[in-house]
Design a protein around this motif. Structure first.
Motif, PDB file in Angstrom:
ATOM      1  N   LEU A 245       0.804  -1.116   0.020  1.00  0.00           N
ATOM      2  CA  LEU A 245       0.037  -0.116  -0.179  1.00  0.00           C
ATOM      3  C   LEU A 245       0.905   1.250  -0.149  1.00  0.00           C
ATOM      4  O   LEU A 245       0.306   2.112   0.352  1.00  0.00           O
ATOM      5  CB  LEU A 245      -0.927  -0.140   1.223  1.00  0.00           C
ATOM      6  N   MET A 246       2.122   1.236  -0.290  1.00  0.00           N
ATOM      7  CA  MET A 246       3.038   2.267  -0.630  1.00  0.00           C
ATOM      8  C   MET A 246       2.443   3.411  -1.560  1.00  0.00           C
ATOM      9  O   MET A 246       1.607   2.958  -2.494  1.00  0.00           O
ATOM     10  CB  MET A 246       4.271   1.966  -0.935  1.00  0.00           C
ATOM     11  N   ARG A 247       2.703   4.644  -1.159  1.00  0.00           N
ATOM     12  CA  ARG A 247       2.155   5.844  -1.907  1.00  0.00           C
ATOM     13  C   ARG A 247       0.435   5.627  -2.076  1.00  0.00           C
ATOM     14  O   ARG A 247      -0.004   5.990  -3.454  1.00  0.00           O
ATOM     15  CB  ARG A 247       2.962   5.982  -3.242  1.00  0.00           C
ATOM     16  N   THR A 248      -0.258   5.494  -1.207  1.00  0.00           N
ATOM     17  CA  THR A 248      -1.793   5.412  -1.317  1.00  0.00           C
ATOM     18  C   THR A 248      -2.406   6.607  -0.483  1.00  0.00           C
ATOM     19  O   THR A 248      -3.507   6.433  -0.451  1.00  0.00           O
ATOM     20  CB  THR A 248      -2.344   4.052  -0.916  1.00  0.00           C
ATOM     21  N   ARG A 249      -1.695   7.299   0.060  1.00  0.00           N
ATOM     22  CA  ARG A 249      -2.364   8.357   0.976  1.00  0.00           C
ATOM     23  C   ARG A 249      -3.129   9.478   0.079  1.00  0.00           C
ATOM     24  O   ARG A 249      -4.244   9.480   0.680  1.00  0.00           O
ATOM     25  CB  ARG A 249      -1.545   9.063   1.713  1.00  0.00           C
ATOM     26  N   SER A 250      -2.673   9.843  -1.008  1.00  0.00           N
ATOM     27  CA  SER A 250      -3.610  10.400  -1.701  1.00  0.00           C
ATOM     28  C   SER A 250      -4.998  10.049  -2.388  1.00  0.00           C
ATOM     29  O   SER A 250      -6.012  10.510  -2.350  1.00  0.00           O
ATOM     30  CB  SER A 250      -2.829  11.158  -3.057  1.00  0.00           C
ATOM     31  N   ALA A 251      -4.820   8.676  -2.739  1.00  0.00           N
ATOM     32  CA  ALA A 251      -5.962   7.558  -3.069  1.00  0.00           C
ATOM     33  C   ALA A 251      -6.817   7.828  -1.775  1.00  0.00           C
ATOM     34  O   ALA A 251      -8.070   7.770  -1.864  1.00  0.00           O
ATOM     35  CB  ALA A 251      -5.412   6.661  -3.689  1.00  0.00           C
ATOM     36  N   PHE A 252      -6.202   7.464  -0.503  1.00  0.00           N
ATOM     37  CA  PHE A 252      -7.160   7.319   0.841  1.00  0.00           C
ATOM     38  C   PHE A 252      -8.010   8.574   0.887  1.00  0.00           C
ATOM     39  O   PHE A 252      -9.164   8.687   1.209  1.00  0.00           O
ATOM     40  CB  PHE A 252      -6.331   7.004   1.900  1.00  0.00           C
ATOM     41  N   ILE A 253      -7.137   9.546   0.709  1.00  0.00           N
ATOM     42  CA  ILE A 253      -7.875  10.995   1.093  1.00  0.00           C
ATOM     43  C   ILE A 253      -9.014  11.228  -0.071  1.00  0.00           C
ATOM     44  O   ILE A 253     -10.138  11.455   0.397  1.00  0.00           O
ATOM     45  CB  ILE A 253      -6.885  12.226   0.876  1.00  0.00           C
TER      46      ILE A 253
END
Length: 453
Positions: A126-134
């Motif tokens: 799940l690396m680099r998925t914070r933007s998609a989470f937001i």
């Protein structure tokens, strides 16, 4: 005296711009929320980001096999670069969402809530998925109900992995009895302490433990999708804050009922109200402002538009301007906005320049992209962003930006474009006395006044 439009643009919006007028009053700020609810520059969708990650993981395994060829390793490097490129695009889009907004209040609120529900992708899956989470869990609910945002954020795979919920198993569940596994309290504690009631609320360790048992059953599936697994759910009646949840067969609706109850709790209203006031207005906000927002939260059942109206209509929200410090992303967006840097050129920056000119400086300023410092997120105190190292990074970034855009306006005019009537007299004199255009603009963007909101 700083005018209402200047406070509206700088305290609540993305900053002043020569291309769009500042909101004239609280009503214009409030009305901008629905107009700007749909993102102009969305990140890569969740499903596409997961597909990139899965492809990278598959090629990584192949590249590590004894029979791996140079072509296998090259394929993995290409997949890894594709993921980096997508993430850098997300970064440009996140800054552009503020820099090129008509107002920017909606995006500021999105950033507030993303920090409130601080989480980031952990590990390779799940690396680099914070933007998609937001984009998936936060943005759709910014103008909705707090209870809906709470559900979406807490049950999202990124949050479940970040707070180790995938390790939590009901000790009396089928899997718990067979494997001797137990409960993990991280998610339960943070939902109570950070997301809803607040650290000073009247819950106990027993509430945390019972809530953690109730949350067992939440997990992330093999395709990184959300799942509820009754085989690991604690089969019991559990009591949280005096209310009983669960059953001999615990179901997802029991958890959702508990989350909804927490969302409506009076302590949650006060906690959210204080955080909103502290983020936008002052480190120690007027207690009457906090009480006004909290009452709006409670009376509306957590309708966030009602809370924003309460924030904007209270006189204390417009006092003591420039009391907070712009976060690094906000500084970047405000500078790009004030300088009127062309949107298409900014969005088209290649990955290497995005890393050197945006990602690396953000990390040096203390706001690394796609990351949070901990489950509490970044502090809202004005002094949080101000250290010798981060100030040096801010000045360095501003200096480099101005040198890349040497044809900026006359500093004597730019001080009004960037700060309006919030510009101190000393800064106006310094702008008039600058030896060169680049020096003058850099001095304004690096000034304490421009770094505050």
């Amino acid at each position: 005296m700083v005018s209402v439009p200047t406070i509206a643009a700088i305290r609540f919006g993305a900053g002043l711009s020569p291309n769009t007028p500042a909101p004239a009053n609280a009503d214009m700020l409030y009305n901008s929320l629905q107009a700007e609810a749909r993102p102009a520059f969305p990140p890569q969708p969740w499903a596409e980001r997961l597909s990139l990650l899965q492809n990278r993981a598959t090629l990584l395994r192949t590249s590590r096999e004894e029979t791996a060829t140079p072509a296998d390793r090259s394929a993995f490097e290409g997949a890894h670069q594709a993921l980096r490129d997508a993430s850098f695009t997300d970064l440009r889009h996140a800054i552009a969402e503020l820099a090129y907004a008509d107002c920017g209040f909606h995006e500021r609120l999105t950033r507030f809530w993303a920090n409130h529900f601080a989480a980031m992708g952990m590990g390779g899956a799940l690396m680099r998925t914070r933007s998609a989470f937001i984009h998936d869990a936060i943005r759709p609910h910014v103008t909705g109900r707090f209870s809906d945002m709470l559900r979406a954020a807490v049950l999202h795979p990124v949050m479940l992995v970040y707070l180790d919920q995938f390790r939590s198993v009901g000790p009396n569940s089928a899997v718990g009895r067979r494997q001797g596994r137990g409960v993990n309290e991280n998610l339960a504690r943070e939902v109570l302490e950070l997301h809803t009631l607040g650290a000073s609320a009247s819950y106990t360790q027993a509430d945390v433990s019972q809530f953690a048992l109730l949350l067992t059953g939440l997990r992330v599936g093999p395709q990184n999708e959300f799942m509820f697994d009754s085989r690991i759910a604690e089969p019991s009646i559990l009591e949280v804050l005096g209310t009983r949840y669960g059953a001999r067969v615990t179901r997802l609706e029991h958890i959702i009922k508990a989350l909804d109850d927490l969302a409506r709790h009076p302590d949650t209203a006060t906690h959210i109200a204080r955080k909103l006031a502290r983020h936008f207005v002052a480190d120690a906000p007027d207690p009457q402002l906090v009480a006004h927002i909290a009452a709006a939260f409670s009376q509306s059942g957590g309708d966030l538009m009602t809370c924003y109206r309460a924030l904007l209509e209270h006189p204390a929200a417009w006092e003591n301007p420039m009391a907070k410090t712009r976060a690094p992303v906000e500084l970047m967006a405000a500078a790009i906005r004030a300088l009127s840097i062309p949107r298409d050129g900014f969005l088209a920056l290649p990955s290497r320049r995005t890393r050197l000119e945006l990602a690396d400086p953000l990390q040096q300023m203390g706001e690394a992209f796609e990351a949070v410092p901990n489950a509490a997120g970044h502090d809202d105190a004005a002094a949080y962003w101000v250290t010798p190292q981060t100030l040096a990074a801010r000045i360095g970034w501003v200096t480099a930006l101005v040198q890349r855009w040497p044809d900026g306006p006359d500093p004597r005019a730019f001080v009004d474009l960037a700060l309006g009537d919030a510009a101190p007299d000393a800064l106006r004199r310094a702008a008039r006395g600058a030896e060169t255009r680049i020096q003058g603009i850099g001095l304004i963007l690096a000034s304490p006044a421009f770094n505050r909101r």
